[in-house]
Design a protein around this motif. Structure first.
Motif, PDB file in Angstrom:
ATOM      1  N   ARG A   1       0.815  -1.217   0.000  1.00  0.00           N
ATOM      2  CA  ARG A   1       0.000   0.000   0.000  1.00  0.00           C
ATOM      3  C   ARG A   1       0.848   1.267   0.000  1.00  0.00           C
ATOM      4  O   ARG A   1       0.311   2.371   0.048  1.00  0.00           O
TER       5      ARG A   1
ATOM      6  N   GLU B   1      -6.426  -8.774   5.700  1.00  0.00           N
ATOM      7  CA  GLU B   1      -6.291  -7.744   4.666  1.00  0.00           C
ATOM      8  C   GLU B   1      -7.325  -6.641   4.863  1.00  0.00           C
ATOM      9  O   GLU B   1      -7.027  -5.452   4.661  1.00  0.00           O
TER      10      GLU B   1
ATOM     11  N   ASP C   1      -6.523  -2.710   5.241  1.00  0.00           N
ATOM     12  CA  ASP C   1      -7.165  -1.705   4.384  1.00  0.00           C
ATOM     13  C   ASP C   1      -7.742  -0.565   5.222  1.00  0.00           C
ATOM     14  O   ASP C   1      -7.640   0.609   4.855  1.00  0.00           O
TER      15      ASP C   1
END
Length: 202
Positions: free
Chosen positions: A24, A183, A187
Protein backbone atom coordinates in the motif's frame (compact mmCIF):
# COMPACT_ATOMS: atom_id res chain seq x y z
CA UNK A 1 8.30 10.73 7.59
CA UNK A 2 5.54 9.14 9.62
CA UNK A 3 7.16 6.50 11.83
CA UNK A 4 5.00 3.53 12.76
CA UNK A 5 6.08 0.58 14.86
CA UNK A 6 4.93 -2.93 13.94
CA UNK A 7 5.38 -5.88 16.24
CA UNK A 8 3.85 -9.18 17.31
CA UNK A 9 4.91 -12.45 18.84
CA UNK A 10 6.55 -15.20 16.82
CA UNK A 11 3.97 -16.74 14.48
CA UNK A 12 1.55 -13.81 14.81
CA UNK A 13 1.59 -12.96 11.11
CA UNK A 14 3.61 -9.77 11.51
CA UNK A 15 5.54 -10.41 8.30
CA UNK A 16 2.29 -10.78 6.36
CA UNK A 17 1.05 -7.44 7.70
CA UNK A 18 4.42 -5.88 6.85
CA UNK A 19 4.08 -7.06 3.25
CA UNK A 20 0.50 -5.81 3.03
CA UNK A 21 1.55 -2.37 4.25
CA UNK A 22 4.45 -2.30 1.78
CA UNK A 23 1.99 -3.07 -1.03
CA UNK A 24 0.00 0.00 0.00
CA UNK A 25 3.03 2.26 -0.15
CA UNK A 26 4.77 1.96 3.20
CA UNK A 27 8.56 1.89 3.40
CA UNK A 28 9.33 -1.11 5.61
CA UNK A 29 12.47 -1.28 7.73
CA UNK A 30 12.53 -4.98 8.61
CA UNK A 31 14.76 -5.83 11.56
CA UNK A 32 14.65 -9.58 10.82
CA UNK A 33 15.80 -8.98 7.23
CA UNK A 34 18.63 -6.79 8.50
CA UNK A 35 19.65 -9.54 10.94
CA UNK A 36 19.86 -11.97 8.02
CA UNK A 37 21.98 -9.47 6.08
CA UNK A 38 24.53 -8.97 8.86
CA UNK A 39 24.64 -12.73 9.50
CA UNK A 40 25.52 -13.50 5.88
CA UNK A 41 28.99 -14.57 4.70
CA UNK A 42 31.32 -11.68 4.06
CA UNK A 43 29.89 -9.54 6.86
CA UNK A 44 32.06 -9.02 9.98
CA UNK A 45 29.18 -10.17 12.20
CA UNK A 46 29.05 -13.56 10.43
CA UNK A 47 32.77 -14.05 10.95
CA UNK A 48 32.43 -13.12 14.63
CA UNK A 49 29.56 -15.60 15.12
CA UNK A 50 31.57 -18.46 13.61
CA UNK A 51 34.59 -17.51 15.72
CA UNK A 52 32.49 -17.41 18.91
CA UNK A 53 30.30 -20.48 18.34
CA UNK A 54 32.44 -22.68 16.12
CA UNK A 55 32.29 -24.16 12.65
CA UNK A 56 29.22 -26.23 13.52
CA UNK A 57 27.04 -23.12 13.02
CA UNK A 58 28.27 -22.83 9.43
CA UNK A 59 25.95 -24.68 7.03
CA UNK A 60 26.91 -26.90 4.07
CA UNK A 61 26.47 -23.91 1.73
CA UNK A 62 28.94 -21.83 3.74
CA UNK A 63 26.21 -19.65 5.21
CA UNK A 64 24.81 -19.63 8.72
CA UNK A 65 22.98 -22.77 9.88
CA UNK A 66 20.25 -20.92 11.77
CA UNK A 67 18.80 -24.04 13.42
CA UNK A 68 22.24 -25.10 14.68
CA UNK A 69 22.80 -21.61 16.08
CA UNK A 70 19.33 -21.56 17.67
CA UNK A 71 19.99 -24.96 19.26
CA UNK A 72 23.25 -23.58 20.62
CA UNK A 73 21.89 -20.40 22.23
CA UNK A 74 18.30 -21.05 23.32
CA UNK A 75 18.29 -22.30 26.86
CA UNK A 76 21.81 -20.90 27.42
CA UNK A 77 21.51 -17.33 28.69
CA UNK A 78 25.23 -16.65 28.43
CA UNK A 79 25.44 -17.85 24.82
CA UNK A 80 22.33 -15.89 23.85
CA UNK A 81 23.73 -12.73 25.45
CA UNK A 82 26.98 -13.24 23.53
CA UNK A 83 25.11 -13.63 20.26
CA UNK A 84 23.01 -10.53 20.92
CA UNK A 85 26.13 -8.54 21.72
CA UNK A 86 27.53 -9.45 18.29
CA UNK A 87 24.34 -8.86 16.30
CA UNK A 88 22.30 -6.10 17.93
CA UNK A 89 24.74 -3.17 17.56
CA UNK A 90 25.16 -3.79 13.83
CA UNK A 91 21.40 -4.11 13.36
CA UNK A 92 20.75 -0.96 15.37
CA UNK A 93 23.22 1.02 13.26
CA UNK A 94 21.62 -0.15 10.02
CA UNK A 95 18.09 0.64 11.26
CA UNK A 96 19.25 4.14 12.25
CA UNK A 97 20.87 4.64 8.84
CA UNK A 98 17.70 3.65 6.99
CA UNK A 99 15.47 5.85 9.16
CA UNK A 100 17.78 8.81 8.61
CA UNK A 101 17.57 8.25 4.85
CA UNK A 102 13.76 8.58 5.10
CA UNK A 103 13.66 11.42 7.64
CA UNK A 104 12.97 14.22 5.15
CA UNK A 105 10.34 12.30 3.16
CA UNK A 106 6.56 12.16 3.60
CA UNK A 107 6.57 8.36 3.57
CA UNK A 108 4.87 6.12 6.09
CA UNK A 109 7.88 4.22 7.44
CA UNK A 110 7.07 0.96 9.20
CA UNK A 111 9.65 -0.20 11.72
CA UNK A 112 9.07 -3.97 11.75
CA UNK A 113 10.77 -5.31 14.91
CA UNK A 114 9.89 -8.49 16.84
CA UNK A 115 11.13 -7.10 20.18
CA UNK A 116 9.86 -3.54 19.76
CA UNK A 117 7.94 -3.46 23.06
CA UNK A 118 10.97 -4.84 24.91
CA UNK A 119 13.24 -2.16 23.39
CA UNK A 120 11.34 0.68 25.08
CA UNK A 121 11.47 2.76 21.90
CA UNK A 122 8.94 5.61 22.17
CA UNK A 123 9.48 7.89 19.15
CA UNK A 124 6.78 6.33 16.97
CA UNK A 125 3.53 7.97 15.93
CA UNK A 126 1.73 4.67 16.58
CA UNK A 127 2.48 1.10 17.61
CA UNK A 128 0.63 -1.59 15.65
CA UNK A 129 0.48 -5.03 17.28
CA UNK A 130 -0.47 -8.15 15.34
CA UNK A 131 -2.22 -10.42 17.83
CA UNK A 132 -3.06 -14.11 17.79
CA UNK A 133 -3.54 -16.74 20.48
CA UNK A 134 -0.07 -18.14 21.29
CA UNK A 135 -1.22 -21.74 20.81
CA UNK A 136 -2.55 -20.88 17.34
CA UNK A 137 0.85 -19.35 16.58
CA UNK A 138 2.60 -22.55 17.71
CA UNK A 139 0.34 -24.67 15.49
CA UNK A 140 0.98 -22.43 12.47
CA UNK A 141 4.75 -22.43 12.89
CA UNK A 142 4.89 -26.20 13.30
CA UNK A 143 2.63 -26.74 10.28
CA UNK A 144 3.99 -24.10 7.90
CA UNK A 145 7.63 -23.60 8.89
CA UNK A 146 8.43 -27.04 10.23
CA UNK A 147 9.58 -25.64 13.57
CA UNK A 148 9.53 -27.72 16.73
CA UNK A 149 6.81 -26.79 19.21
CA UNK A 150 9.27 -26.70 22.13
CA UNK A 151 11.56 -24.38 20.15
CA UNK A 152 8.65 -22.03 19.39
CA UNK A 153 7.59 -21.93 23.04
CA UNK A 154 11.18 -21.26 24.16
CA UNK A 155 11.35 -18.29 21.81
CA UNK A 156 7.97 -17.03 23.00
CA UNK A 157 9.19 -17.16 26.59
CA UNK A 158 11.94 -14.68 25.68
CA UNK A 159 9.53 -12.19 24.12
CA UNK A 160 7.22 -9.74 25.83
CA UNK A 161 4.00 -11.34 26.98
CA UNK A 162 0.89 -11.02 24.87
CA UNK A 163 -0.58 -8.84 27.62
CA UNK A 164 2.42 -6.48 27.62
CA UNK A 165 2.21 -6.01 23.85
CA UNK A 166 -1.53 -5.35 23.93
CA UNK A 167 -1.11 -2.84 26.77
CA UNK A 168 1.36 -0.83 24.66
CA UNK A 169 -0.56 -1.07 21.37
CA UNK A 170 -2.20 1.91 19.70
CA UNK A 171 -3.72 -0.42 17.10
CA UNK A 172 -4.37 -4.17 17.41
CA UNK A 173 -4.79 -6.33 14.31
CA UNK A 174 -6.52 -9.63 15.12
CA UNK A 175 -4.99 -12.41 13.02
CA UNK A 176 -7.05 -15.28 14.38
CA UNK A 177 -9.02 -15.48 11.12
CA UNK A 178 -8.04 -15.98 7.50
CA UNK A 179 -5.90 -13.78 5.25
CA UNK A 180 -8.93 -11.96 3.81
CA UNK A 181 -9.96 -10.87 7.30
CA UNK A 182 -6.45 -9.61 7.98
CA UNK A 183 -6.29 -7.74 4.67
CA UNK A 184 -9.58 -6.00 5.47
CA UNK A 185 -8.11 -4.75 8.75
CA UNK A 186 -4.98 -3.47 6.97
CA UNK A 187 -7.17 -1.70 4.38
CA UNK A 188 -8.95 0.10 7.21
CA UNK A 189 -5.69 0.88 8.98
CA UNK A 190 -3.77 2.38 6.04
CA UNK A 191 -5.60 5.75 5.82
CA UNK A 192 -5.28 6.12 9.59
CA UNK A 193 -1.50 5.68 9.31
CA UNK A 194 -1.27 8.21 6.49
CA UNK A 195 -3.06 10.77 8.70
CA UNK A 196 -0.65 10.42 11.64
CA UNK A 197 1.69 13.30 12.55
CA UNK A 198 5.20 13.20 11.08
CA UNK A 199 8.23 12.46 13.24
CA UNK A 200 9.83 15.43 14.99
CA UNK A 201 13.15 16.00 13.29
CA UNK A 202 14.35 18.28 16.08
Amino acid sequence: MILVGLTGGIGSGKSTVSALLAARGAVVVDADAIVREVQSPGHPVFAAIVERFGEEVRGPDGGLDRQALADRVFGDDEALAALNALVHPAVGEEIARRLEAEAATDHVVVLDVPLLVESGRDDMAALVVVDVDPEVAVERLVAHRGMRADDVRARMARQASREDRLARADVVLDNSGDRAALEAQVDALWPRLEALPPADRG
